[in-house]
Design a protein around this motif. Structure first.
Motif, mmCIF file in Angstrom:
data_model
loop_
_atom_site.group_PDB
_atom_site.id
_atom_site.type_symbol
_atom_site.label_atom_id
_atom_site.label_comp_id
_atom_site.label_asym_id
_atom_site.label_seq_id
_atom_site.Cartn_x
_atom_site.Cartn_y
_atom_site.Cartn_z
ATOM 1 N N PRO A 223 -14.231 -8.682 -7.903
ATOM 2 C CA PRO A 223 -14.249 -8.933 -6.454
ATOM 3 C C PRO A 223 -15.395 -8.225 -5.746
ATOM 4 O O PRO A 223 -15.776 -7.116 -6.116
ATOM 5 C CB PRO A 223 -12.894 -8.380 -5.992
ATOM 6 N N GLU A 224 -15.909 -8.887 -4.737
ATOM 7 C CA GLU A 224 -16.968 -8.288 -3.917
ATOM 8 C C GLU A 224 -16.386 -7.457 -2.777
ATOM 9 O O GLU A 224 -17.055 -6.570 -2.244
ATOM 10 C CB GLU A 224 -17.849 -9.387 -3.333
ATOM 11 N N ILE A 225 -15.157 -7.778 -2.395
ATOM 12 C CA ILE A 225 -14.475 -7.080 -1.301
ATOM 13 C C ILE A 225 -13.028 -6.846 -1.717
ATOM 14 O O ILE A 225 -12.399 -7.728 -2.311
ATOM 15 C CB ILE A 225 -14.524 -7.902 0.004
ATOM 16 N N ILE A 226 -12.508 -5.665 -1.398
ATOM 17 C CA ILE A 226 -11.104 -5.357 -1.667
ATOM 18 C C ILE A 226 -10.402 -5.115 -0.341
ATOM 19 O O ILE A 226 -10.834 -4.286 0.467
ATOM 20 C CB ILE A 226 -10.958 -4.132 -2.579
ATOM 21 N N VAL A 227 -9.334 -5.870 -0.120
ATOM 22 C CA VAL A 227 -8.495 -5.711 1.066
ATOM 23 C C VAL A 227 -7.304 -4.848 0.689
ATOM 24 O O VAL A 227 -6.532 -5.191 -0.207
ATOM 25 C CB VAL A 227 -8.021 -7.069 1.601
ATOM 26 N N ILE A 228 -7.148 -3.721 1.361
ATOM 27 C CA ILE A 228 -6.036 -2.809 1.114
ATOM 28 C C ILE A 228 -4.981 -3.006 2.193
ATOM 29 O O ILE A 228 -5.291 -2.990 3.389
ATOM 30 C CB ILE A 228 -6.521 -1.347 1.115
ATOM 31 N N VAL A 229 -3.748 -3.202 1.774
ATOM 32 C CA VAL A 229 -2.636 -3.349 2.712
ATOM 33 C C VAL A 229 -2.042 -1.964 2.958
ATOM 34 O O VAL A 229 -1.621 -1.282 2.021
ATOM 35 C CB VAL A 229 -1.558 -4.307 2.178
ATOM 36 N N ASN A 230 -2.019 -1.553 4.200
ATOM 37 C CA ASN A 230 -1.609 -0.201 4.566
ATOM 38 C C ASN A 230 -0.162 -0.164 5.033
ATOM 39 O O ASN A 230 0.183 -0.730 6.062
ATOM 40 C CB ASN A 230 -2.517 0.341 5.670
ATOM 41 N N TYR A 231 0.677 0.501 4.255
ATOM 42 C CA TYR A 231 2.072 0.743 4.634
ATOM 43 C C TYR A 231 2.679 1.660 3.588
ATOM 44 O O TYR A 231 2.099 1.901 2.526
ATOM 45 C CB TYR A 231 2.872 -0.561 4.708
ATOM 46 N N GLY A 232 3.865 2.157 3.874
ATOM 47 C CA GLY A 232 4.600 2.947 2.899
ATOM 48 C C GLY A 232 4.073 4.363 2.748
ATOM 49 O O GLY A 232 3.272 4.854 3.546
ATOM 50 N N GLU A 233 4.541 5.032 1.697
ATOM 51 C CA GLU A 233 4.239 6.447 1.502
ATOM 52 C C GLU A 233 2.815 6.695 1.018
ATOM 53 O O GLU A 233 2.237 7.752 1.276
ATOM 54 C CB GLU A 233 5.234 7.054 0.504
ATOM 55 N N VAL A 234 2.239 5.744 0.294
ATOM 56 C CA VAL A 234 0.863 5.894 -0.179
ATOM 57 C C VAL A 234 -0.075 5.301 0.869
ATOM 58 O O VAL A 234 0.011 4.116 1.201
ATOM 59 C CB VAL A 234 0.663 5.183 -1.534
ATOM 60 N N THR A 235 -0.959 6.104 1.400
ATOM 61 C CA THR A 235 -1.830 5.655 2.481
ATOM 62 C C THR A 235 -2.950 4.761 1.963
ATOM 63 O O THR A 235 -3.251 4.733 0.769
ATOM 64 C CB THR A 235 -2.459 6.847 3.203
ATOM 65 N N ALA A 236 -3.578 4.059 2.890
ATOM 66 C CA ALA A 236 -4.715 3.221 2.523
ATOM 67 C C ALA A 236 -5.840 4.075 1.939
ATOM 68 O O ALA A 236 -6.523 3.668 0.985
ATOM 69 C CB ALA A 236 -5.213 2.451 3.743
ATOM 70 N N ALA A 237 -6.039 5.266 2.479
ATOM 71 C CA ALA A 237 -7.085 6.153 1.966
ATOM 72 C C ALA A 237 -6.778 6.570 0.526
ATOM 73 O O ALA A 237 -7.685 6.634 -0.321
ATOM 74 C CB ALA A 237 -7.209 7.388 2.853
ATOM 75 N N GLN A 238 -5.515 6.826 0.229
ATOM 76 C CA GLN A 238 -5.139 7.202 -1.136
ATOM 77 C C GLN A 238 -5.315 6.026 -2.103
ATOM 78 O O GLN A 238 -5.735 6.209 -3.246
ATOM 79 C CB GLN A 238 -3.694 7.694 -1.153
ATOM 80 N N LYS A 239 -5.007 4.828 -1.636
ATOM 81 C CA LYS A 239 -5.205 3.646 -2.476
ATOM 82 C C LYS A 239 -6.690 3.444 -2.764
ATOM 83 O O LYS A 239 -7.080 3.129 -3.893
ATOM 84 C CB LYS A 239 -4.621 2.410 -1.794
ATOM 85 N N ARG A 240 -7.526 3.630 -1.751
ATOM 86 C CA ARG A 240 -8.971 3.506 -1.952
ATOM 87 C C ARG A 240 -9.472 4.571 -2.921
ATOM 88 O O ARG A 240 -10.284 4.281 -3.815
ATOM 89 C CB ARG A 240 -9.707 3.628 -0.614
ATOM 90 N N ASP A 241 -8.992 5.802 -2.771
ATOM 91 C CA ASP A 241 -9.417 6.881 -3.663
ATOM 92 C C ASP A 241 -9.066 6.557 -5.114
ATOM 93 O O ASP A 241 -9.843 6.848 -6.031
ATOM 94 C CB ASP A 241 -8.771 8.201 -3.246
ATOM 95 N N PHE A 242 -7.894 5.970 -5.323
ATOM 96 C CA PHE A 242 -7.488 5.601 -6.676
ATOM 97 C C PHE A 242 -8.471 4.596 -7.271
ATOM 98 O O PHE A 242 -8.892 4.726 -8.425
ATOM 99 C CB PHE A 242 -6.080 5.007 -6.659
#
Length: 314
Positions: free
Chosen positions: A249-268
């Motif tokens: 993918p050229e772009i990743i869309v992160i869905v922000n909700y729940g205990e894991v933040t969007a920033a944490q998902k991006r860091d992963f």
């Protein structure tokens, strides 16, 4: 937020005489002899549909929000007078105890296939159910064989308007949303190619993402992109990381909700060597959508705008 300006200044007095109304709800036709007076909605996006139609005075509560999401300032104001009857999916007893006569939910949005809360289990207690259009794929049938589209959300607003006797209000909202989005997109420069987009909801061992029947597929298409899993005959589902890496993918869309933040998902994603060669990671092209934007509801309009603008940033 502009979303509520129109409805907030209107006086929602009793509507004119209500004619018997029949709407399509997934594979069922549901007939109403009178508008519901004690409605319950499940989830943040479905509740927001009720709010923009000015239906809080016809509601006895909502369910399924605080267990996963937080209300923003606009939503808190909109439901200030309503109780949350259940933090997650309600039981049949919760809806009966609230003396509900209508439940706006969906499959995996407050109801589970084979669960205790379904249209069939609630009918004996006088509780009519309208099912979220996007969710119909979970029960199959002829009404669930096309990819998700913006029309799914418009269809739900239109049907709710008919059920509650506020069709004029619903049609005005839909026309406004469509005109707003068309004007915004017309002013953007054309894309040379549709960017390849991956939706990352959650999960590290295997990602939970959006197939062709989930609303982000429609949002991405409306914004000019292509969901890398558009050929996956699923709604929200889990896939293997191998498929994501192969699609690059050229772009990743992160869905922000729940205990894991969007920033944490991006860091992963950024810190995992397995994803280091993805174009989206190399070029730091991430877009965050709130859950209420990524699921069917009024904020889909702003979501498409957000995506369309992001697709045009090199």
């Amino acid at each position: 937020m502009k979303l509520y300006l129109t409805t907030a200044i209107l006086s929602f007095a009793a509507t004119s005489a209500f004619a018997q109304t029949t709407v399509q709800s997934c594979e069922r036709t549901v007939t109403f002899d009178a508008p519901p007076k004690a409605a319950v909605s499940n989830d943040i996006n479905l509740t927001e549909m009720m709010l923009v139609l000015g239906l809080t005075d016809r509601m006895v509560g909502y369910t399924g929000i605080s267990g996963w999401n937080k209300l923003d300032e606009t939503m808190r104001a909109g439901v200030a007078e309503l109780p949350e009857l259940s933090e997650q999916y309600p039981s049949k007893e919760v809806l009966i105890g609230a003396e509900a006569d209508f439940y706006f939910a969906g499959w995996n949005y407050g109801m589970r296939v084979g669960g205790e809360v379904t249209p069939e289990t609630l009918a004996p207690f006088g509780i009519a159910v309208y099912e979220l259009t996007e969710s119909c794929i979970h029960i199959g049938g002829t009404g669930a064989r096309t990819a998700a589209s913006m029309d799914d959300m418009y269809n739900d607003l239109r049907n709710l308007g008919a059920v509650f006797g506020v069709s004029d209000r619903a049609e005005a909202l839909i026309a406004g949303y469509q005109a707003d989005l068309a004007t915004y997109l017309a002013d953007l420069p054309p894309l040379p190619d549709a960017p390849r987009v991956f939706v990352y909801d959650s999960g590290e061992d295997a990602p939970f993402t959006a197939g062709r029947y989930a609303m982000p597929n429609a949002l991405i298409a409306a914004a000019g992109g292509e969901n890398i899993l558009d050929d996956l005959d699923k709604s929200w589902t889990t896939v293997g990381w191998e498929a994501v890496v192969a699609a690059n993918p050229e772009i990743i869309v992160i869905v922000n909700y729940g205990e894991v933040t969007a920033a944490q998902k991006r860091d992963f994603l950024v810190s995992n060597p397995a994803f280091a060669n993805l174009d989206a990671v190399k070029n730091d092209r991430f877009v965050v959508l709130e859950y209420v934007e990524a699921t069917p509801g009024p904020r889909n309009i702003e979501a498409v705008k957000t995506l369309a603008a992001a697709f045009r940033i090199n």
